[in-house]
Design an enzyme around this catalytic site. Structure first.
Site, mmCIF file in Angstrom:
data_model
loop_
_atom_site.group_PDB
_atom_site.id
_atom_site.type_symbol
_atom_site.label_atom_id
_atom_site.label_comp_id
_atom_site.label_asym_id
_atom_site.label_seq_id
_atom_site.Cartn_x
_atom_site.Cartn_y
_atom_site.Cartn_z
ATOM 1 N N LYS A 54 -8.464 17.024 43.186
ATOM 2 C CA LYS A 54 -9.509 16.113 43.656
ATOM 3 C C LYS A 54 -10.139 16.645 44.941
ATOM 4 O O LYS A 54 -11.361 16.669 45.087
ATOM 5 C CB LYS A 54 -8.923 14.710 43.906
ATOM 6 C CG LYS A 54 -8.622 13.969 42.618
ATOM 7 C CD LYS A 54 -7.797 12.712 42.843
ATOM 8 C CE LYS A 54 -7.364 12.124 41.507
ATOM 9 N NZ LYS A 54 -6.371 11.053 41.632
ATOM 10 N N GLN A 98 -3.301 7.555 45.703
ATOM 11 C CA GLN A 98 -2.669 8.208 44.546
ATOM 12 C C GLN A 98 -1.435 7.421 44.104
ATOM 13 O O GLN A 98 -0.559 7.120 44.922
ATOM 14 C CB GLN A 98 -2.302 9.660 44.911
ATOM 15 C CG GLN A 98 -1.753 10.462 43.762
ATOM 16 C CD GLN A 98 -2.759 10.651 42.627
ATOM 17 O OE1 GLN A 98 -3.925 10.977 42.862
ATOM 18 N NE2 GLN A 98 -2.332 10.424 41.407
ATOM 19 N N ASP A 121 -12.184 4.210 42.176
ATOM 20 C CA ASP A 121 -11.360 4.265 40.959
ATOM 21 C C ASP A 121 -11.727 3.125 40.008
ATOM 22 O O ASP A 121 -11.408 3.184 38.817
ATOM 23 C CB ASP A 121 -9.872 4.100 41.328
ATOM 24 C CG ASP A 121 -9.124 5.414 41.290
ATOM 25 O OD1 ASP A 121 -9.607 6.346 40.616
ATOM 26 O OD2 ASP A 121 -8.056 5.508 41.925
#
Ligand code: NAD
Length: 302
Positions: A54, A98, A121
């Protein structure tokens, strides 16, 4: 018939180039770039490698990238305070925590503490609600479903009035992609059926599908005789079925298999995504797109 391969690894490059162009233009016109923070708690090897990918992608696109690594021992209160700090930081447009988090931390509480307008997200209940309402309400569609829809659209698969069957009802793939495909609008407007572990005749439902989206996590679940000739098959499954030695590096790598019996399905379907190289590369790409979108919303140019 041999299906056309929908190559996520190629489509990803097109989308990243589009994002990069937009970032450069916004930087020139407005003097700002998208800011993304990735919060990693502990050193879980899979999480470290996701986060590294990422970060690399964000840097490649010219984003401001903040990597915030925290020890496994961080308390829930400390993590919530950190999120609050980034919620208030004007240079940050996207906050990514995460998962998984250590057991002493309530994941739901942490994810719900992220400002919905920085929740790139798309997992915050506010964004799930926005997705349900559809249309201009939607800010951040969750990344894997958004990637699936992008693949379908860019491959030129007709969706309006199409029978879409989604195998799996998880909150991160099955439910949101079903909701996205049923909405009125481009790349959707489909008739959607969701099937799952309690479904009586899985094969009969799959056979009706013009677009079959499989996210079950069961290697080879979908048999070729379950596929309508000419259908579009999107295989989301990523299953580790063994290990092999990479000839170039000499290192052990996982053998990955999808939820669809690819070798036979490719002879029946009209379009199909390979595993790996299909849906997989799209998730991080859509995360970058959502982060850019977040900045554009803030600037009033989305
Ligand atoms: P999950 O385990 O949360 O959900 C799986 C769903 O499939 C469940 O709703 C279950 O009801 C259904 N299911 C399982 N076995 C079934 C069966 N035999 N018949 C009918 N339905 C069945 O999984 P998930 O998080 O949605 O992920 C699914 C798969 O997609 C996994 O292989 C995962 O690794 C992969 N995945 C890939 C990406 C990506 O490529 N970027 C992202 C997310 C998930």
């Amino acid at each position: 018939m041999t299906a056309k391969l929908i190559k996520g690894s190629e489509i990803r490059e097109q989308i990243l180039a589009e994002i990069k162009d937009e970032v450069n233009k916004i930087k020139k016109d407005k003097g700002v770039v998208p800011g993304l923070v990735t919060i990693l708690v502990g050193k879980n090897p899979a999480s470290v490698s996701y986060v590294t990918l990422k970060i690399q992608t964000a840097e490649q696109l010219g984003f401001k990238e903040v990597q915030d690594n925290q020890p496994e021992t961080i308390s829930e209160a400390e993590l919530l305070a950190l999120i609050d700090k980034y919620n208030k930081d004007d240079s940050i447009n996207g906050i990514l925590v995460q998962l998984p988090l250590p057991k002493h931390i309530n994941e739901k509480k942490v994810l719900n503490a992220i400002d919905p307008d920085k929740d790139v997200d798309g997992f915050h209940p506010v964004n799930v609600g926005r997705l349900m309402i559809g249309g201009s309400e939607v800010k951040f569609p969750p990344c894997t479903p958004a990637g699936i829809q992008e693949l379908i659209v860019r491959a030129g698969v007709p969706t309006s009035g199409a029978e879409v069957v989604v195998v799996g009802r998880s909150n991160i793939v099955g439910k949101p992609i079903a909701m996205m495909m049923v909405q009125k609008g481009q790349g959707a407007n489909s008739t959607v059926t969701m099937v799952h572990t309690a479904t009586k005749d899985l094969a009969a439902h799959c056979k009706r599908a013009d677009i079959l989206i499989v996210a079950a996590g069961v290697p080879g679940l979908v048999k070729p005789e379950w596929i309508k000739p000419g259908a579009c098959v999107i295989d989301v499954g990523v299953n580790r079925v063994g290990e092999k030695v990479n000839e170039k590096t000499g290192k052990k790598v996982a053998i990955l298999r999808g939820d669809v019996d690819f070798d036979e399905a490719v002879k029946v379907a009209g379009w199909i995504t390979p595993v790996p190289g299909g849906v997989g590369p799209m998730t991080i790409t859509m995360l970058m797109k959502n982060t850019l979108k977040s900045l554009k919303f803030k600037l009033g140019i989305a």
